[in-house]
Design a protein around this motif. Structure first.
Motif, PDB file in Angstrom:
ATOM      1  N   GLU A 113      -1.479   5.341  -9.994  1.00 38.45           N
ATOM      2  CA  GLU A 113      -2.617   5.834  -9.062  1.00 38.45           C
ATOM      3  C   GLU A 113      -3.470   4.715  -8.424  1.00 38.45           C
ATOM      4  O   GLU A 113      -3.687   5.078  -7.348  1.00 38.45           O
ATOM      5  CB  GLU A 113      -3.390   6.864  -9.876  1.00 38.45           C
ATOM      6  N   ALA A 114      -3.783   3.976  -9.358  1.00 41.03           N
ATOM      7  CA  ALA A 114      -4.850   2.885  -8.719  1.00 41.03           C
ATOM      8  C   ALA A 114      -3.928   2.154  -7.555  1.00 41.03           C
ATOM      9  O   ALA A 114      -4.607   1.582  -6.646  1.00 41.03           O
ATOM     10  CB  ALA A 114      -5.301   1.931  -9.771  1.00 41.03           C
ATOM     11  N   ALA A 115      -2.786   1.911  -7.823  1.00 41.78           N
ATOM     12  CA  ALA A 115      -1.819   0.904  -6.806  1.00 41.78           C
ATOM     13  C   ALA A 115      -1.847   1.767  -5.672  1.00 41.78           C
ATOM     14  O   ALA A 115      -1.643   1.210  -4.309  1.00 41.78           O
ATOM     15  CB  ALA A 115      -0.481   0.889  -7.252  1.00 41.78           C
ATOM     16  N   LYS A 116      -1.520   3.067  -5.565  1.00 43.61           N
ATOM     17  CA  LYS A 116      -1.330   3.999  -4.507  1.00 43.61           C
ATOM     18  C   LYS A 116      -2.541   3.900  -3.593  1.00 43.61           C
ATOM     19  O   LYS A 116      -2.585   4.271  -2.163  1.00 43.61           O
ATOM     20  CB  LYS A 116      -1.009   5.297  -4.898  1.00 43.61           C
ATOM     21  N   ALA A 117      -3.872   3.854  -4.295  1.00 45.65           N
ATOM     22  CA  ALA A 117      -5.225   3.979  -3.681  1.00 45.65           C
ATOM     23  C   ALA A 117      -5.557   2.677  -3.061  1.00 45.65           C
ATOM     24  O   ALA A 117      -6.405   2.788  -2.229  1.00 45.65           O
ATOM     25  CB  ALA A 117      -6.213   4.571  -4.606  1.00 45.65           C
ATOM     26  N   MET A 118      -5.083   1.745  -3.469  1.00 49.96           N
ATOM     27  CA  MET A 118      -5.224   0.298  -2.639  1.00 49.96           C
ATOM     28  C   MET A 118      -5.173   0.367  -1.331  1.00 49.96           C
ATOM     29  O   MET A 118      -3.869   0.999  -0.738  1.00 49.96           O
ATOM     30  CB  MET A 118      -4.877  -0.891  -3.440  1.00 49.96           C
ATOM     31  N   PRO A 119      -5.933  -0.267  -0.506  1.00 47.32           N
ATOM     32  CA  PRO A 119      -5.718  -0.475   1.019  1.00 47.32           C
ATOM     33  C   PRO A 119      -4.278  -1.291   1.293  1.00 47.32           C
ATOM     34  O   PRO A 119      -4.120  -2.339   0.461  1.00 47.32           O
ATOM     35  CB  PRO A 119      -6.883  -1.083   1.330  1.00 47.32           C
ATOM     36  N   PRO A 120      -3.878  -1.235   2.406  1.00 44.86           N
ATOM     37  CA  PRO A 120      -2.635  -2.122   2.732  1.00 44.86           C
ATOM     38  C   PRO A 120      -2.994  -3.590   2.663  1.00 44.86           C
ATOM     39  O   PRO A 120      -1.891  -4.319   2.276  1.00 44.86           O
ATOM     40  CB  PRO A 120      -2.426  -1.846   4.467  1.00 44.86           C
ATOM     41  N   ALA A 121      -4.165  -4.230   2.730  1.00 44.59           N
ATOM     42  CA  ALA A 121      -4.656  -5.315   2.616  1.00 44.59           C
ATOM     43  C   ALA A 121      -4.350  -5.998   1.286  1.00 44.59           C
ATOM     44  O   ALA A 121      -4.242  -7.212   1.159  1.00 44.59           O
ATOM     45  CB  ALA A 121      -5.806  -5.686   3.333  1.00 44.59           C
ATOM     46  N   ASP A 122      -4.164  -5.017   0.328  1.00 43.03           N
ATOM     47  CA  ASP A 122      -4.401  -5.447  -1.152  1.00 43.03           C
ATOM     48  C   ASP A 122      -2.754  -5.134  -1.785  1.00 43.03           C
ATOM     49  O   ASP A 122      -2.607  -4.888  -3.033  1.00 43.03           O
ATOM     50  CB  ASP A 122      -5.387  -4.510  -1.986  1.00 43.03           C
ATOM     51  N   ARG A 123      -1.860  -5.321  -0.816  1.00 45.85           N
ATOM     52  CA  ARG A 123      -0.567  -5.097  -1.159  1.00 45.85           C
ATOM     53  C   ARG A 123      -0.104  -5.848  -2.424  1.00 45.85           C
ATOM     54  O   ARG A 123       0.592  -5.376  -3.251  1.00 45.85           O
ATOM     55  CB  ARG A 123       0.612  -5.228   0.103  1.00 45.85           C
TER      56      ARG A 123
END
Length: 312
Positions: free
Chosen positions: A170-180
């Motif tokens: 869930e944390a990974a999905k909530a990260m913005p594209p810049a934090d890929r």
């Protein structure tokens, strides 16, 4: 007439009956005939003579309010409990109040709940409360998309493998594209956690499905690869159906019982198969047919079929 305490065979006992009456009495006083409310008040008085003092005090700061009564502010309730802790005469009474305070603040996602849980003196009770508190905070943080708090609980909390996987994904999905890159690192950590689950445990394919769902928006190719591992894990877990994913939190102490059940779509097959079939229905069907169990195979194929039938 109520049975003697040692003869009571009900699931909640006389203490539970006392608490239920006290909890609901304001509503009976507002809506029920006067004689009914008086009868309940009298029964509660009799029951109260055989109830421990800490039970009589339990949750007295948060009764059910009549419709025309304003709810107390959370900070006022917290202060009242802390005042009672200062006045508590025994460690058992303090522990019961700290349990109540920790559970209440954890449901709001407040990290202070972990501090309140640490103050419980009874080691066995503290051991019961901490996992409930940690995952309650984690659920709140994940639903609010509070990435850092979710990662903190995933890292430091006393959690099961499946709980930690869900929080990480869930944390990974909530990260913005810049934090890929950070998101992929978080998913890699979740994958390692998922593989720690026993092969015969249905939570293993559920955890891997959560990973695949997270990868759908970050790395679609790896999502397909993960689904091959999902099928393999599902074939080793005979109880896996593909559509009953949930997280359950349970806390039972001498003075309280609480259970929270959350349905988790990210653990189930339909969502991920609908998305994958939009890209390559033939490949999705092949993976669906690789499930040996009738329930997950049917669930996956129906999801693909619905996706195809819904296309314009």
């Amino acid at each position: 007439p109520s049975p003697a305490k040692e003869q009571d065979q009900s699931s909640s006992g006389l203490q539970g009956k006392y608490l239920v009456i006290r909890r609901l009495l304001p509503l009976f006083e507002q809506y029920a005939p006067k004689e009914v409310a008086e009868q309940l008040r009298g029964e509660m008085s009799v029951l109260g003579q055989g109830v421990d003092g800490d039970v009589r005090n339990l949750d007295e700061d948060n009764p059910i309010q009549p419709m025309n009564t304003a709810e107390r502010k959370p900070e006022d309730v917290e202060k009242a409990i802390l005042d009672r802790i200062d006045r508590a005469k025994t460690s058992d009474e303090r522990d019961a109040l700290y349990v109540q305070l920790a559970a209440r603040t954890a449901q709001k996602g407040d990290l202070r709940a972990r501090d309140f849980a640490e103050k419980i003196e009874n080691s066995e009770l503290r051991k019961k409360v901490k996992p409930y508190v940690d995952m309650s905070i984690g659920l709140s943080a994940a639903h609010k998309k509070e990435v850092e708090k979710t990662l903190t609980i995933a890292s430091k909390g006393e959690l099961t493998h499946i709980q930690r996987v869900w929080l990480l994904t869930e944390a990974a999905k909530a990260m913005p594209p810049a934090d890929r890159e950070k998101a992929l690192e978080t998913i890699a950590e979740a994958l390692a956690e998922a593989r720690r689950i026993e092969p015969a445990d249905a939570d293993r394919p559920r955890a891997l499905i959560a990973l695949a769902n997270a990868l759908l928006t970050i790395d679609r190719g790896r999502a397909w690869e993960t689904m091959l591992e999902v099928a393999k894990a599902a074939n080793s877990a005979t109880d896996f159906t593909g559509e009953d994913g949930r997280l359950m939190l349970r806390l039972e102490t001498k003075n309280m019982a609480s259970m929270r059940v959350s349905t988790i779509d990210e653990f189930d097959l339909p969502g991920v198969f609908r998305t994958l079939s939009e890209e390559n229905a033939t490949q999705a069907i092949e993976i669906a047919r690789s499930f040996e169990g009738e329930a997950p195979r049917a669930t996956a194929l129906i999801a693909v079929g619905r996706s195809l039938l819904s296309e314009k």
